[in-house]
Design a protein around this motif. Structure first.
Motif, PDB file in Angstrom:
ATOM      1  N   LYS A 102       1.065 -69.959   7.373  1.00 45.94           N
ATOM      2  CA  LYS A 102       1.975 -70.453   6.342  1.00 45.94           C
ATOM      3  C   LYS A 102       3.304 -69.698   6.349  1.00 45.94           C
ATOM      4  O   LYS A 102       4.370 -70.305   6.208  1.00 45.94           O
ATOM      5  CB  LYS A 102       1.309 -70.348   4.964  1.00 45.94           C
ATOM      6  N   ALA A 103       3.268 -68.381   6.534  1.00 47.79           N
ATOM      7  CA  ALA A 103       4.503 -67.594   6.542  1.00 47.79           C
ATOM      8  C   ALA A 103       5.416 -68.010   7.688  1.00 47.79           C
ATOM      9  O   ALA A 103       6.637 -68.094   7.528  1.00 47.79           O
ATOM     10  CB  ALA A 103       4.175 -66.102   6.641  1.00 47.79           C
ATOM     11  N   GLU A 104       4.835 -68.289   8.857  1.00 49.83           N
ATOM     12  CA  GLU A 104       5.644 -68.732   9.997  1.00 49.83           C
ATOM     13  C   GLU A 104       6.205 -70.130   9.762  1.00 49.83           C
ATOM     14  O   GLU A 104       7.331 -70.418  10.156  1.00 49.83           O
ATOM     15  CB  GLU A 104       4.805 -68.699  11.268  1.00 49.83           C
ATOM     16  N   LEU A 105       5.440 -70.992   9.109  1.00 48.64           N
ATOM     17  CA  LEU A 105       5.930 -72.325   8.776  1.00 48.64           C
ATOM     18  C   LEU A 105       7.069 -72.239   7.780  1.00 48.64           C
ATOM     19  O   LEU A 105       8.098 -72.915   7.933  1.00 48.64           O
ATOM     20  CB  LEU A 105       4.793 -73.190   8.214  1.00 48.64           C
ATOM     21  N   VAL A 106       6.950 -71.394   6.772  1.00 46.82           N
ATOM     22  CA  VAL A 106       8.016 -71.199   5.784  1.00 46.82           C
ATOM     23  C   VAL A 106       9.277 -70.692   6.475  1.00 46.82           C
ATOM     24  O   VAL A 106      10.384 -71.173   6.214  1.00 46.82           O
ATOM     25  CB  VAL A 106       7.567 -70.219   4.673  1.00 46.82           C
ATOM     26  N   SER A 107       9.124 -69.740   7.375  1.00 49.93           N
ATOM     27  CA  SER A 107      10.262 -69.197   8.108  1.00 49.93           C
ATOM     28  C   SER A 107      10.946 -70.265   8.952  1.00 49.93           C
ATOM     29  O   SER A 107      12.176 -70.358   8.980  1.00 49.93           O
ATOM     30  CB  SER A 107       9.794 -68.037   8.989  1.00 49.93           C
ATOM     31  N   ALA A 108      10.152 -71.104   9.627  1.00 51.48           N
ATOM     32  CA  ALA A 108      10.718 -72.166  10.460  1.00 51.48           C
ATOM     33  C   ALA A 108      11.456 -73.197   9.610  1.00 51.48           C
ATOM     34  O   ALA A 108      12.546 -73.641   9.980  1.00 51.48           O
ATOM     35  CB  ALA A 108       9.607 -72.852  11.266  1.00 51.48           C
TER      36      ALA A 108
END
Length: 131
Positions: A36-42
């Protein structure tokens, strides 16, 4: 002889999973995940917003989908896929320790069916573009 630490490299991790993972994953590709954190960053990078704003937006989207499913509705995102609820009936299972039959209660489960565009992109076909 000591075992190599499986976390050191992707290859050793691949070897470790190949032999010791319960599902027997045998491909380094199975190691590639997005949390989820990587998706939010993207999302934040693509949309030009802060990570906090992207996290709030993602939470609202996921909350809206979960709320609709809780109410028994179907959520269709054209080109992406459809989220729905299915009823799984009661059934008899087996206890793996003593192999005795056990009753498994009926329950509702969330389902996802990918849309054609998403399926085509995953399979490298790029999807058809409309005029």
């Amino acid at each position: 002889m000591m075992f190599e630490n499986p976390i050191n490299t992707a290859i050793s991790s691949w070897r470790w999973n190949r032999f010791f993972h319960p599902r027997g994953y045998n491909s380094p590709i199975s190691e590639v995940l997005m949390n989820k954190a990587e998706l939010v960053s993207a999302v934040a990078d693509k949309a030009g917003i802060t990570k906090a704003q992207a996290a709030a937006a993602l939470d609202q989207v996921l909350g809206g989908i979960a709320g609709a499913l809780r109410a028994g509705d179907k959520v269709t995102l054209v080109g992406f896929g459809t989220f729905s609820v299915a009823n799984r009936g009661a059934r008899t299972g087996r206890n793996p320790r003593d192999n005795k039959p056990i009753k498994i209660a009926a329950k509702k489960v969330a389902k996802f069916k990918p849309g054609k565009k998403l399926a085509d992109e995953v399979n490298g076909k790029g999807g058809k573009k409309r005029k």
